[in-house]
Design a protein around this motif. Sequence first.
Motif, PDB file in Angstrom:
ATOM      1  N   CYS A 260      -6.574   4.631  -5.551  1.00  0.00           N
ATOM      2  CA  CYS A 260      -6.200   3.557  -4.631  1.00  0.00           C
ATOM      3  C   CYS A 260      -6.279   2.217  -5.360  1.00  0.00           C
ATOM      4  O   CYS A 260      -6.828   2.117  -6.455  1.00  0.00           O
ATOM      5  CB  CYS A 260      -7.091   3.550  -3.388  1.00  0.00           C
TER       6      CYS A 260
ATOM      7  N   GLN B 132       1.119   4.165  -2.939  1.00  0.00           N
ATOM      8  CA  GLN B 132       0.878   5.584  -2.698  1.00  0.00           C
ATOM      9  C   GLN B 132       2.068   6.443  -3.123  1.00  0.00           C
ATOM     10  O   GLN B 132       1.889   7.568  -3.605  1.00  0.00           O
ATOM     11  CB  GLN B 132       0.542   5.818  -1.216  1.00  0.00           C
TER      12      GLN B 132
ATOM     13  N   THR C 118       0.835  -1.212   0.000  1.00  0.00           N
ATOM     14  CA  THR C 118       0.000   0.000   0.000  1.00  0.00           C
ATOM     15  C   THR C 118       0.861   1.250   0.000  1.00  0.00           C
ATOM     16  O   THR C 118       0.603   2.202  -0.753  1.00  0.00           O
ATOM     17  CB  THR C 118      -0.933   0.004   1.223  1.00  0.00           C
TER      18      THR C 118
END
Length: 484
Positions: free
Chosen positions: A357, A343, A339
């Motif tokens: 996302c 990002q 994750t």
Amino acid sequence: MKGGKLMRGQLFTTYDSVLLPSYIRISNVAGELSVQTNELAKLALTIWPDGRPCAIVNYWLTEQALNLTGDSITTYASQLTHLIKFCHNNKKNFHELNDQDIFDFVRQMKTPTILAGKRKRASNNQIRQILKLSLRFLMWFQNSKIYFSDRILIGTAEVNAKITITWKQSSYTRARYIHHMAMPPKNSQIREKSPISNEVITSLENSIPIDPTTSNGYKTEQPIKNYITDYLYERRTFCLWIFKRSGLRPAELTEIPVDENRDHLSSGAILLPTKKTRNSKPILRTFYLSMSEGSRVARYLRARSAFLANLKKHGRVVSGSNVFLLTNNGQQLTRLALTKEFQRLVTRAGHANQKVCMSMFRHRFITKEIQLYLKEFSITQDRYDFSDDVLFQSILKRIATKTGHKSIRSLWSYINLAINDLFIFAEADELIEQNNLYTEGMQLSASLRRTTKVVARRNKSLADEIQTDLNNFEALMKKLFRKA
């Protein structure tokens, strides 16, 4: 018990592989103790802002963890920290809460916060989920042996409870849930489930770094630095490709097994783990691939094997992790690390102020699948029928086998999303197909250009030749499809 690192400012900690005693038996003959244990895949525990364990919430989380797998228990703990903070800041215990407190609680969650210099505000749907879980916890608390107050804490109007609720039914899942007057209205499902666009995907692919990368905690020599850089580039491009192709969950991507897929790829499929089930071990589902797609997976596995071999060759200690994704020191890549890396890529691509996302790849995949089935149906039946529930159920059942959904109920919200984005004018079909072919060709060219940058570090003259061929290829594509 594994894990257990508490991040700064965080009020919960997640542990992996937790053993808990379920009962103790004393032998009538020998008088020996026999302890029966339960193994939890994950357990999350909370604390108050002053550092004290929040025992009541932890008791509830432990009870819930017995029937959960995956990251659901972490989500529960994270959501309940909002209630923990509210009670702590207002100097109230759980049994002292009332209707006005619930209104204040929702108002507090609506207040924007400053995080890392950015102003953030929870959406109505996020607040609804937090409030639903908080009310559910308070209902459990009231029914437990811990609650001793004479007055009913939470209940419907006729019982004169301190917190007045009603019971409602979800229009999608048909499940009952607790409702309170303070609960904000839903956000648009279409906005919440917006698929990622082709333009954003291309910008992410073009932003994958190819510069040398150092290894954590090691003094890295140039040869092994190149091996690490090459592998990380392959891993990142593979992640975007598999997200786009299969719509799998991030937690599923980090647990794709290697050994189980070595022979399976030869049959034109890949085995993907299915999360969000109550099984302690993820169930593997078969996801079918074309020959070229199978080759794409095999290419990544070759890069992974070469990377591990070179780590061992240079004396690095490598664990025998049976998962696709590895860190730059050969360990299993966690979902949290995946994750964070995504990002960073989003920021690098210039989308830091947009909602981008990994779940948007899943929304894109499901939406596109529905559209493909609808278009195929329109060709065979010579019509578009957007009111046939039986047709929709048939389509969603097929998609559920690909996405790992146990029930099609949570897929219904994608129907309107797919229809709204579907070009339904038959005379435009040919132009759309041509545009798709052009887009696919230009994306392939962009992928080859990125690969050429890696080649350039080894053989610049070869890379220059490839770049020239790609320039000619793109010029031909623009002429063929009449693009400016």
